[in-house]
Scaffold this motif. Sequence first.
Motif, PDB file in Angstrom:
ATOM      1  N   UNK A  48       0.852  -1.180   0.000  1.00 12.89           N
ATOM      2  CA  UNK A  48       0.000   0.000   0.000  1.00 12.89           C
ATOM      3  C   UNK A  48       0.884   1.225   0.000  1.00 12.89           C
ATOM      4  N   UNK A  49       0.617   2.116  -0.935  1.00 11.89           N
ATOM      5  CA  UNK A  49       1.345   3.374  -1.038  1.00 11.89           C
ATOM      6  C   UNK A  49       0.364   4.513  -0.949  1.00 11.89           C
ATOM      7  N   UNK A  50       0.809   5.596  -0.352  1.00 11.41           N
ATOM      8  CA  UNK A  50      -0.024   6.786  -0.263  1.00 11.41           C
ATOM      9  C   UNK A  50       0.452   7.794  -1.275  1.00 11.41           C
ATOM     10  N   UNK A  51      -0.491   8.495  -1.861  1.00 10.79           N
ATOM     11  CA  UNK A  51      -0.192   9.546  -2.828  1.00 10.79           C
ATOM     12  C   UNK A  51      -0.313  10.856  -2.072  1.00 10.79           C
ATOM     13  N   UNK A  52       0.787  11.574  -1.987  1.00 11.26           N
ATOM     14  CA  UNK A  52       0.842  12.766  -1.144  1.00 11.26           C
ATOM     15  C   UNK A  52       1.478  13.927  -1.899  1.00 11.26           C
ATOM     16  N   UNK A  89      -4.489  10.349  -1.606  1.00 10.50           N
ATOM     17  CA  UNK A  89      -5.119   9.079  -1.924  1.00 10.50           C
ATOM     18  C   UNK A  89      -4.174   7.937  -1.634  1.00 10.50           C
ATOM     19  N   UNK A  90      -4.601   6.758  -2.054  1.00  8.60           N
ATOM     20  CA  UNK A  90      -3.768   5.575  -1.826  1.00  8.60           C
ATOM     21  C   UNK A  90      -4.010   4.562  -2.923  1.00  8.60           C
ATOM     22  N   UNK A  91      -3.019   3.695  -3.080  1.00  6.08           N
ATOM     23  CA  UNK A  91      -3.121   2.613  -4.045  1.00  6.08           C
ATOM     24  C   UNK A  91      -2.579   1.357  -3.379  1.00  6.08           C
ATOM     25  N   UNK A  92      -3.259   0.251  -3.581  1.00  5.47           N
ATOM     26  CA  UNK A  92      -2.822  -1.030  -3.030  1.00  5.47           C
ATOM     27  C   UNK A  92      -2.531  -1.975  -4.181  1.00  5.47           C
ATOM     28  N   UNK A  93      -1.377  -2.594  -4.116  1.00  4.90           N
ATOM     29  CA  UNK A  93      -0.962  -3.562  -5.128  1.00  4.90           C
ATOM     30  C   UNK A  93      -0.959  -4.936  -4.463  1.00  4.90           C
ATOM     31  N   UNK A  94      -1.857  -5.786  -4.909  1.00  5.09           N
ATOM     32  CA  UNK A  94      -1.896  -7.155  -4.377  1.00  5.09           C
ATOM     33  C   UNK A  94      -0.878  -7.976  -5.166  1.00  5.09           C
ATOM     34  N   UNK A 151      -7.572   1.491  -5.629  1.00  4.30           N
ATOM     35  CA  UNK A 151      -7.131   2.850  -5.300  1.00  4.30           C
ATOM     36  C   UNK A 151      -8.307   3.705  -4.877  1.00  4.30           C
ATOM     37  N   UNK A 152      -7.974   4.758  -4.123  1.00  3.13           N
ATOM     38  CA  UNK A 152      -8.953   5.743  -3.664  1.00  3.13           C
ATOM     39  C   UNK A 152      -8.292   7.113  -3.721  1.00  3.13           C
ATOM     40  N   UNK A 153      -9.032   8.106  -4.160  1.00  2.00           N
ATOM     41  CA  UNK A 153      -8.600   9.501  -4.106  1.00  2.00           C
ATOM     42  C   UNK A 153      -9.598  10.232  -3.211  1.00  2.00           C
ATOM     43  N   UNK A 154      -9.090  11.021  -2.278  1.00  2.00           N
ATOM     44  CA  UNK A 154      -9.993  11.737  -1.380  1.00  2.00           C
ATOM     45  C   UNK A 154     -10.908  12.652  -2.200  1.00  2.00           C
ATOM     46  N   UNK A 155     -12.153  12.795  -1.818  1.00  2.00           N
ATOM     47  CA  UNK A 155     -13.114  13.563  -2.611  1.00  2.00           C
ATOM     48  C   UNK A 155     -12.644  14.962  -3.007  1.00  2.00           C
ATOM     49  N   UNK A 156     -11.984  15.677  -2.119  1.00  2.00           N
ATOM     50  CA  UNK A 156     -11.542  17.037  -2.421  1.00  2.00           C
ATOM     51  C   UNK A 156     -10.397  17.122  -3.415  1.00  2.00           C
ATOM     52  N   UNK A 157      -9.806  15.975  -3.771  1.00  2.00           N
ATOM     53  CA  UNK A 157      -8.677  15.957  -4.708  1.00  2.00           C
ATOM     54  C   UNK A 157      -9.029  15.262  -6.023  1.00  2.00           C
ATOM     55  N   UNK A 158     -10.289  14.916  -6.209  1.00  2.00           N
ATOM     56  CA  UNK A 158     -10.697  14.206  -7.424  1.00  2.00           C
ATOM     57  C   UNK A 158     -10.762  15.141  -8.627  1.00  2.00           C
ATOM     58  N   UNK A 159     -10.778  14.514  -9.807  1.00  2.00           N
ATOM     59  CA  UNK A 159     -10.916  15.210 -11.099  1.00  2.00           C
ATOM     60  C   UNK A 159      -9.730  16.135 -11.389  1.00  2.00           C
ATOM     61  N   UNK A 213     -19.406  -1.329 -13.039  1.00  2.00           N
ATOM     62  CA  UNK A 213     -19.871  -0.921 -14.369  1.00  2.00           C
ATOM     63  C   UNK A 213     -20.351   0.522 -14.377  1.00  2.00           C
ATOM     64  N   UNK A 214     -20.781   1.020 -13.227  1.00  2.00           N
ATOM     65  CA  UNK A 214     -21.307   2.391 -13.142  1.00  2.00           C
ATOM     66  C   UNK A 214     -20.234   3.435 -12.804  1.00  2.00           C
ATOM     67  N   UNK A 215     -19.002   3.003 -12.557  1.00  2.00           N
ATOM     68  CA  UNK A 215     -17.944   3.916 -12.137  1.00  2.00           C
ATOM     69  C   UNK A 215     -17.179   4.434 -13.362  1.00  2.00           C
ATOM     70  N   UNK A 216     -17.731   5.444 -14.005  1.00  2.00           N
ATOM     71  CA  UNK A 216     -17.160   5.993 -15.233  1.00  2.00           C
ATOM     72  C   UNK A 216     -15.781   6.593 -14.974  1.00  2.00           C
ATOM     73  N   UNK A 217     -15.609   7.284 -13.856  1.00  2.00           N
ATOM     74  CA  UNK A 217     -14.317   7.915 -13.555  1.00  2.00           C
ATOM     75  C   UNK A 217     -13.216   6.865 -13.444  1.00  2.00           C
ATOM     76  N   UNK A 218     -13.482   5.785 -12.744  1.00  2.00           N
ATOM     77  CA  UNK A 218     -12.473   4.739 -12.587  1.00  2.00           C
ATOM     78  C   UNK A 218     -12.191   4.054 -13.924  1.00  2.00           C
ATOM     79  N   UNK A 219     -13.217   3.839 -14.706  1.00  2.00           N
ATOM     80  CA  UNK A 219     -13.026   3.241 -16.031  1.00  2.00           C
ATOM     81  C   UNK A 219     -12.091   4.100 -16.863  1.00  2.00           C
ATOM     82  N   UNK A 220     -12.275   5.415 -16.830  1.00  2.00           N
ATOM     83  CA  UNK A 220     -11.420   6.322 -17.597  1.00  2.00           C
ATOM     84  C   UNK A 220      -9.980   6.290 -17.094  1.00  2.00           C
ATOM     85  N   UNK A 221      -9.789   6.185 -15.788  1.00  2.00           N
ATOM     86  CA  UNK A 221      -8.444   6.080 -15.217  1.00  2.00           C
ATOM     87  C   UNK A 221      -7.759   4.818 -15.727  1.00  2.00           C
TER      88      UNK A 221
END
Length: 176
Positions: free
Chosen positions: A75-79, A86-91, A107-115, A144-152
């Motif tokens: 797990x790495x944090x994006x700072x 945010x953070x990303x986990x590599x299994x 991965x997750x990006x905090x709401x205030x840092x998205x887009x 299937x409904x997560x358009x932002x993640x699909x684009x990433x």
Amino acid sequence: MPQLTLPDMRFHASFLAAVKEFTDVGGMDPKSLLAQEIEEYGDSWRDPAVFAAYVAGLLAARERPRREGWVPATTLWYVEGDTFLGRISIRHRLTPFLLERGGHIGYDIRPGARRRGHATAMLREALPLCRGLGIVRVLITCDTTNVASRKVIEAGGGEFEDERGGKLRYWIRTGL
């Protein structure tokens, strides 16, 4: 400039602020790791000793899973500076469940840092680390409904394979 880094106590205050953003916004998948961790730790993360143990658990998971039946993960944090974005986990490997629905990377990006391109940059930075772990192709899934993640995922080189159980499945070559 934002960067990936190992989890560290110096991000405690910013991490707590990010968790507050996640809970205030709502709409998290209750099965997501973040939702499970928020449920497990809740306000106890405020205690520096509890947070230190959490960070230690993340760091130890690189060698051994934190929970029964889980795989080793990095797990790495994006700072940026002392700000947790945010953070990303590599299994490191896939179980039958992860092969079907979870994938190698979450991965997750905090709401205030998205887009702002953070998730795409974070994914691109993580791929060489996957290669270093011997992972030739990483599987990444999203709802299937997560358009932002699909684009990433697609911006990171994801090649669509199929849809299973409400999840889109993509493979990305790491360059090996």
